[in-house]
Design an enzyme around this catalytic site. Sequence first.
Site, PDB file in Angstrom:
ATOM      1  CG  HIS A 468      -1.750  -1.308   1.224  1.00  0.00           C
ATOM      2  ND1 HIS A 468      -2.159  -1.926   2.369  1.00  0.00           N
ATOM      3  CD2 HIS A 468      -2.200  -2.080   0.200  1.00  0.00           C
ATOM      4  CE1 HIS A 468      -2.832  -3.033   2.059  1.00  0.00           C
ATOM      5  NE2 HIS A 468      -2.860  -3.147   0.741  1.00  0.00           N
TER       6      HIS A 468
HETATM    7  C1  FAD Z   1      -0.076  -9.014  -3.698  1.00  0.00           C
HETATM    8  C2  FAD Z   1      -0.802  -7.697  -3.677  1.00  0.00           C
HETATM    9  C3  FAD Z   1      -2.082  -7.628  -3.123  1.00  0.00           C
HETATM   10  C4  FAD Z   1      -2.771  -6.411  -3.101  1.00  0.00           C
HETATM   11  N1  FAD Z   1      -4.032  -6.387  -2.557  1.00  0.00           N
HETATM   12  C5  FAD Z   1      -4.723  -5.214  -2.536  1.00  0.00           C
HETATM   13  C6  FAD Z   1      -6.061  -5.163  -2.042  1.00  0.00           C
HETATM   14  O1  FAD Z   1      -6.653  -6.168  -1.648  1.00  0.00           O
HETATM   15  N2  FAD Z   1      -6.679  -3.965  -2.023  1.00  0.00           N
HETATM   16  C7  FAD Z   1      -6.074  -2.822  -2.451  1.00  0.00           C
HETATM   17  O2  FAD Z   1      -6.674  -1.760  -2.371  1.00  0.00           O
HETATM   18  N3  FAD Z   1      -4.818  -2.855  -2.968  1.00  0.00           N
HETATM   19  C8  FAD Z   1      -4.131  -4.011  -3.027  1.00  0.00           C
HETATM   20  N4  FAD Z   1      -2.867  -4.042  -3.562  1.00  0.00           N
HETATM   21  C9  FAD Z   1      -2.276  -2.777  -4.056  1.00  0.00           C
HETATM   22  C10 FAD Z   1      -2.771  -2.422  -5.460  1.00  0.00           C
HETATM   23  O3  FAD Z   1      -2.319  -3.383  -6.377  1.00  0.00           O
HETATM   24  C11 FAD Z   1      -2.260  -1.027  -5.848  1.00  0.00           C
HETATM   25  O4  FAD Z   1      -2.725  -0.102  -4.896  1.00  0.00           O
HETATM   26  C12 FAD Z   1      -2.761  -0.570  -7.218  1.00  0.00           C
HETATM   27  O5  FAD Z   1      -2.354  -1.440  -8.221  1.00  0.00           O
HETATM   28  C13 FAD Z   1      -2.267   0.847  -7.533  1.00  0.00           C
HETATM   29  O6  FAD Z   1      -2.767   1.247  -8.764  1.00  0.00           O
HETATM   30  P1  FAD Z   1      -1.976   2.243  -9.715  1.00  0.00           P
HETATM   31  O7  FAD Z   1      -2.798   2.391 -10.929  1.00  0.00           O
HETATM   32  O8  FAD Z   1      -1.605   3.444  -8.940  1.00  0.00           O
HETATM   33  O9  FAD Z   1      -0.587   1.517 -10.036  1.00  0.00           O
HETATM   34  P2  FAD Z   1      -0.298   0.154 -10.814  1.00  0.00           P
HETATM   35  O10 FAD Z   1      -1.419  -0.774 -10.733  1.00  0.00           O
HETATM   36  O11 FAD Z   1       1.014  -0.333 -10.307  1.00  0.00           O
HETATM   37  O12 FAD Z   1      -0.156   0.626 -12.323  1.00  0.00           O
HETATM   38  C14 FAD Z   1       0.895   1.455 -12.743  1.00  0.00           C
HETATM   39  C15 FAD Z   1       1.119   1.265 -14.236  1.00  0.00           C
HETATM   40  O13 FAD Z   1       2.122   2.198 -14.675  1.00  0.00           O
HETATM   41  C16 FAD Z   1       3.011   1.550 -15.559  1.00  0.00           C
HETATM   42  N5  FAD Z   1       4.328   2.212 -15.548  1.00  0.00           N
HETATM   43  C17 FAD Z   1       5.255   2.198 -14.555  1.00  0.00           C
HETATM   44  N6  FAD Z   1       6.347   2.894 -14.935  1.00  0.00           N
HETATM   45  C18 FAD Z   1       6.118   3.349 -16.182  1.00  0.00           C
HETATM   46  C19 FAD Z   1       6.875   4.118 -17.113  1.00  0.00           C
HETATM   47  N7  FAD Z   1       8.099   4.562 -16.810  1.00  0.00           N
HETATM   48  N8  FAD Z   1       6.340   4.366 -18.337  1.00  0.00           N
HETATM   49  C20 FAD Z   1       5.097   3.921 -18.661  1.00  0.00           C
HETATM   50  N9  FAD Z   1       4.327   3.203 -17.814  1.00  0.00           N
HETATM   51  C21 FAD Z   1       4.832   2.926 -16.592  1.00  0.00           C
HETATM   52  C22 FAD Z   1       3.081   0.140 -15.016  1.00  0.00           C
HETATM   53  O14 FAD Z   1       3.514  -0.749 -16.032  1.00  0.00           O
HETATM   54  C23 FAD Z   1       1.642  -0.122 -14.577  1.00  0.00           C
HETATM   55  O15 FAD Z   1       0.862  -0.666 -15.608  1.00  0.00           O
HETATM   56  C24 FAD Z   1      -2.167  -5.241  -3.616  1.00  0.00           C
HETATM   57  C25 FAD Z   1      -0.894  -5.320  -4.195  1.00  0.00           C
HETATM   58  C26 FAD Z   1      -0.206  -6.525  -4.230  1.00  0.00           C
HETATM   59  C27 FAD Z   1       1.149  -6.564  -4.847  1.00  0.00           C
END
Ligand code: FAD
Lengths: 532, 173
Positions: A468
């Site tokens: 998180h």
């Molecule tokens: C095992 C596990 C269990 C989890 N369980 C929960 C849960 O039950 N509930 C909950 O709320 N959260 C949970 N989480 C956390 C949740 O996965 C994250 O909070 C969420 O994915 C964040 O979303 P986001 O869109 O900010 O980032 P991400 O999902 O990480 O997406 C970011 C995107 O940006 C892309 N990116 C990165 N760098 C670059 C770059 N330089 N150029 C272009 N693209 C780029 C990546 O490829 C990715 O596709 C869990 C995480 C894990 C690992």
Amino acid sequence: MATTQTSADVVIVGAGIVGSLMAEKIAQQGLSVLILESGPNIDRNHVVAKFRHGVDKGDYMAPYPYNDWAPEPRKFNDYFQNEGPVPYSASYIRGVGGTTWHWAGMAWRYVPNDFKLKTLYGVGRDWPFSYDDLEPFYYEAEVKMGVSGPEDNGSPRSKPFPMPELAPSWALSRVRDRLEGIGYKVIGNTAARNSQNYDGRPACVGNNNCMPVCPVDAQYHGGISAQSAKQAGVNIITEAIVYKIEHAKNSDKIEAIHYYTPNKDSFRVTGKTFVLAANAIETPKLMLMSKSDRFPNGIGNSNDMVGRHLCDHPRAKVSFEVDEPIWPGRGPMSEYSIQSERDGEWRSESAAFRIDFSNTNPVRGITDKLIKQGVYGEELEQQIRHKSAHSMGMKNIVEQLPDPNNRVMLGDRLDTLGIPNPKFYYSVSDYTRRGNARAREIFTTIAKRLGAKELSFSAEDKFSLANHITGTLGMGDDRATTVCNGEGRSHFHDNLFLAGTGVLPTVATVNSTLTAVAVGLRTAEFIIEDLV
Amino acid sequence: MSQYKEKAGISRRGFLTASAALSGLTLVPFASQAQAAATDAKAFNAFMALSQLITAKSDLNPALADTIYLSLAQQDEDFAARIKTLNAFVADHNLTSANLQARLDAEQPDVADLPRKLAKAWFQGIVGEGKAAKTISYSDNTLMYAAVADVLAPPSYALGAYGIWSSKPPQDV
Ligand SMILES: Cc1cc2nc3c(=O)[nH]c(=O)nc-3n(C[C@H](O)[C@H](O)[C@H](O)COP(=O)(O)OP(=O)(O)OC[C@H]3O[C@@H](n4cnc5c(N)ncnc54)[C@H](O)[C@@H]3O)c2cc1C
């Protein structure tokens, strides 16, 4: 190096759940939206097949494709560099859909007091807006993601959940009944998991594989968000690794974003508005890397706040044998919890937390241990059965206060494209440790009530981190100590917006994704207002 | 739903085995009991006798037995000789599954690793260690999941219709 140019009204970095759902909302207003995504497309059925063939089934990353031109933390690659007293660890997926391909689907709202920690308790920091301001966006996110749960969970609602609460497992019912007697109220988790057919996806059928992948899409994930974005007309360029944000020659405006292909061909993309949604570690990295004469600290970092205030949930754990066969592993992996410790007067002294019960199929781990002990024959089969039926695990989702010293930095190791790995300084304060100590007392009371045998606590100075990842792009009214304002707009660049869990200024006591999506959908409205 | 194709992914052949996994089959390469036995009938029989002792089962899946035997033999060139040594020691000393590991650790350490390897193969469906480790079975045939098949499904396989997890599981364990 080839240089080609592309353009859109809004250019978003990262096709994770937050970037994709913002893209969809913005595109629905008739604006052109382009997402640059560092990873490849991900196919669910391939991930499921790879999981079944895999040897290390506890490694939730193993079934996903790995690319050294868009690296992510893995067991084998030493991607994170650490300098602090507590090693920081997290896992994330770089591919279309992002990290929620493997998550537990827990989709909690914060409680209202989480937004004014400083005012009420004199610790942490206040949010730039209130729970009530965010409430409509929470609901919008819940409808998109298909969230179900019990109405009475501590976070007030203006409308009911879009579908009924999930049927409880036998384990949940038994633990709930038994803990009621000692005053602890157990409820089912609010989760992005279908209790009925919803939005073209089926109800949960108990595969108990939410991590690393739900084989039937009963659990919502970012791959579905990316697909909705495409249906709304969003263009997603995959394998586009963004490495530089460019500002105009004679102003602070952002003018373009540069990305590499895996072969290191470079492309330049222009736009009117830019959104960084590349997760709470890769986004700060990108901003810190984008140095120029005008912005020697990097983009959006004139006050040196980018990457600071890193928070997570440094949890304590306990496991034991319950005195009756509750049989965890039927239904979803993370199913029920206790909310009563999420807020209270003591919050000025000691960290709040939520208590999570595990409902993960325990058979593999139990068998591992028994074979290591040299147990064979009928005894082995009987013990697998007995221990599986009686197994219990608990964790506390404990609040960590934002500390500017805890931070993401640029490391000195480089990936194959020459982009630095992230480096961390991370520590856990006494405030949080006091919360963990209080949690251990409650664990003990609960364990006693459940007739626990073989009680085993995690070591006091060992923390199980929760993925998180928050605070590193924190929003706030104070320009000196935060990265963006309540709109998600950079304090230093009018047409640059930040999104994802990093913008949450405090981590509170719940998983971060639903709140990050709600905040992102709110930010999308300011972007639309700017452009339409 | 799968409009997305993973690029650096699974080959066509991999996909075919994957499809087999999807339908819940045991993953066995083309090998026959005859072929396995032909290598060294005595070793194979010793392997079967020990497998029965370690699993307490007399109806072990023959195709899986072949796969396990061949895989272990592939990874350890002395396997045939060592499994015969182990079997002879067990027979000579009337060892049971309860005292097997302790007695081997004390009196016959050269072959003390073998029971765990057999247990891991039959119960967990995994043969080999570290990088050489591979999954040969992941289904209700994998004995750790067979042991609980009336209550739990191997993770990733559906337990049943929506809500089946609310029912009362067996209490006599
Ligand atoms: C095992 C596990 C269990 C989890 N369980 C929960 C849960 O039950 N509930 C909950 O709320 N959260 C949970 N989480 C956390 C949740 O996965 C994250 O909070 C969420 O994915 C964040 O979303 P986001 O869109 O900010 O980032 P991400 O999902 O990480 O997406 C970011 C995107 O940006 C892309 N990116 C990165 N760098 C670059 C770059 N330089 N150029 C272009 N693209 C780029 C990546 O490829 C990715 O596709 C869990 C995480 C894990 C690992």
